[in-house]
Design an enzyme around this catalytic site. Sequence first.
Site, mmCIF file in Angstrom:
data_model
loop_
_atom_site.group_PDB
_atom_site.id
_atom_site.type_symbol
_atom_site.label_atom_id
_atom_site.label_comp_id
_atom_site.label_asym_id
_atom_site.label_seq_id
_atom_site.Cartn_x
_atom_site.Cartn_y
_atom_site.Cartn_z
ATOM 1 N N HIS A 114 1.094 -1.176 -0.431
ATOM 2 C CA HIS A 114 0.087 -0.169 -0.057
ATOM 3 C C HIS A 114 0.934 1.341 0.198
ATOM 4 O O HIS A 114 0.434 2.286 0.423
ATOM 5 C CB HIS A 114 -1.093 0.450 1.146
ATOM 6 C CG HIS A 114 -2.209 1.106 1.414
ATOM 7 N ND1 HIS A 114 -2.451 1.403 2.062
ATOM 8 C CD2 HIS A 114 -3.263 1.273 0.284
ATOM 9 C CE1 HIS A 114 -3.649 2.511 1.259
ATOM 10 N NE2 HIS A 114 -3.708 2.375 0.805
ATOM 11 N N LYS A 116 3.906 4.634 -1.184
ATOM 12 C CA LYS A 116 3.664 5.457 -1.972
ATOM 13 C C LYS A 116 5.334 6.189 -2.335
ATOM 14 O O LYS A 116 4.769 7.303 -1.590
ATOM 15 C CB LYS A 116 2.202 6.633 -3.059
ATOM 16 C CG LYS A 116 1.156 5.545 -3.222
ATOM 17 C CD LYS A 116 -0.022 5.224 -1.821
ATOM 18 C CE LYS A 116 -1.483 4.603 -2.275
ATOM 19 N NZ LYS A 116 -1.982 4.362 -0.445
ATOM 20 N N ASP A 121 18.417 8.335 -7.633
ATOM 21 C CA ASP A 121 19.789 8.363 -7.011
ATOM 22 C C ASP A 121 19.005 8.760 -5.346
ATOM 23 O O ASP A 121 20.905 9.260 -5.566
ATOM 24 C CB ASP A 121 19.970 9.935 -7.957
ATOM 25 C CG ASP A 121 20.106 10.311 -9.317
ATOM 26 O OD1 ASP A 121 19.762 9.122 -9.518
ATOM 27 O OD2 ASP A 121 19.547 10.974 -10.352
ATOM 28 N N HIS A 287 -8.388 11.102 0.337
ATOM 29 C CA HIS A 287 -8.048 9.647 0.306
ATOM 30 C C HIS A 287 -6.846 10.157 0.611
ATOM 31 O O HIS A 287 -6.425 9.397 1.613
ATOM 32 C CB HIS A 287 -8.107 9.458 -1.260
ATOM 33 C CG HIS A 287 -7.193 8.346 -1.740
ATOM 34 N ND1 HIS A 287 -5.381 8.143 -1.171
ATOM 35 C CD2 HIS A 287 -7.572 7.365 -1.537
ATOM 36 C CE1 HIS A 287 -5.160 6.818 -1.740
ATOM 37 N NE2 HIS A 287 -6.966 6.033 -1.264
ATOM 38 N N LYS A 289 -3.924 10.333 4.346
ATOM 39 C CA LYS A 289 -4.007 10.234 5.131
ATOM 40 C C LYS A 289 -2.510 10.379 6.305
ATOM 41 O O LYS A 289 -1.692 10.527 5.922
ATOM 42 C CB LYS A 289 -3.253 8.550 5.669
ATOM 43 C CG LYS A 289 -3.950 7.476 4.148
ATOM 44 C CD LYS A 289 -3.620 7.783 3.235
ATOM 45 C CE LYS A 289 -4.208 6.460 2.034
ATOM 46 N NZ LYS A 289 -5.470 6.756 2.097
ATOM 47 N N ASP A 294 -0.688 19.161 18.445
ATOM 48 C CA ASP A 294 0.704 20.593 19.372
ATOM 49 C C ASP A 294 1.599 20.881 18.453
ATOM 50 O O ASP A 294 1.911 21.844 18.763
ATOM 51 C CB ASP A 294 0.600 19.158 20.451
ATOM 52 C CG ASP A 294 -0.134 19.556 21.637
ATOM 53 O OD1 ASP A 294 -1.413 19.306 21.151
ATOM 54 O OD2 ASP A 294 0.540 18.065 22.443
#
Length: 384
Positions: A114, A116, A121, A287, A289, A294
């Site tokens: 899952h 991404k 380099d 979508h 996350k 604080d």
Amino acid sequence: MIKSNDSFTDPKNLELVHSGEDYFARLETIIQQAQFQIYIQMYLFEDDTTGTRISTALKEAASRKVKIYMLLDGLGSLSFPSELVKELKNTGINIRFFAPLFSTYTFFIGRRLHCKIVVADAKVALVGGINIAAKYHGSATEEPWLDYAVQLKGEIAKPLQQLCIDIYSKKRRFQNKKIKAVFAIQGDASVRILQNDWLKGKNEICDGYIKSIRQAKKEIIIVGSYFLPGIRIIRALKKASKNKVTIKLILSGKSDLPMTRRATCFLYDKLLKYNIELYEWDKSVLHGKAAVIDGNWSTIGSFNLNNLSSYGSIETNIEINSELFAAMFRTHLYEIIAQCQCITRESLNTKTNIITKCINLISYGITRIIELLVTYTPHKRFYN
């Protein structure tokens, strides 16, 4: 611990990236400027206008003798055309699929790649929740799916590239051992690579969320797509609420998984009892996350606050301890909140009736059962 002469006070070395052209322009530039190696690990890579744009850039990089290693999830990228796979391989691009269906991995269907991640380099990286698809780019008539990533430059890209190498090549170090979390302290920012792969004993993202929520003193802001947290996170939020911490949840008003959204709606009554502020984003599919706590601690990545991410999928997040970054991200999230629909006790009572409550309850039960079947049950059978 990594130390270098780079400074994360330079905005070019640590940047918040938004879905839309912001992300894909950066991705295209990274590919175009790569000289030696590119590692791409994606859950979803679609063969649409945006996918074609990135594929074209990759083929051009391969023609310059840049070594490219692309790992796509066998379920998320199930529709990726076999003809395009052959075309990419013919240009010299190395590509394979993680846990393809109808293989020995089918039994662990909940354990998906899952992440991404894009690294070039060992110098520049993009890490977040944004897949390669037109819906994350948007168009003149449609807003992109709301999501985020982080662009990192400097020494921190080296362990990210090594992580990609280990996963791509199925190194035993990845399979059987915890890879130590990596800190990069540069300027005012402490940056940490967090991983979650419960089957292999890696729970850094989930534990990081719980620890930060429990230790919160003033404010918690969470962007939660597919928000169905387990009991530990619910208890942490309840404790924070009792400690008079202001808690704001940005949730999906529009979702590509309607049943999951219904399941989340089932939790609204409980969350409101904990004095948690609920905001629904309905201008596009949510979508993202991410979280800011604080005004100092931030996290962005692929990890959803649900049991599938906690106990099934392989996830990667970036944890950032920086007042400067958190202040900037917090300001943006308040702008998002201003565009959301606020869910109050009164509005919830107005928009729900006995039928919708029953639908939400059934959706919650079905979703929980599915999570159990594809995560926890295979794990127990695996070890027994």
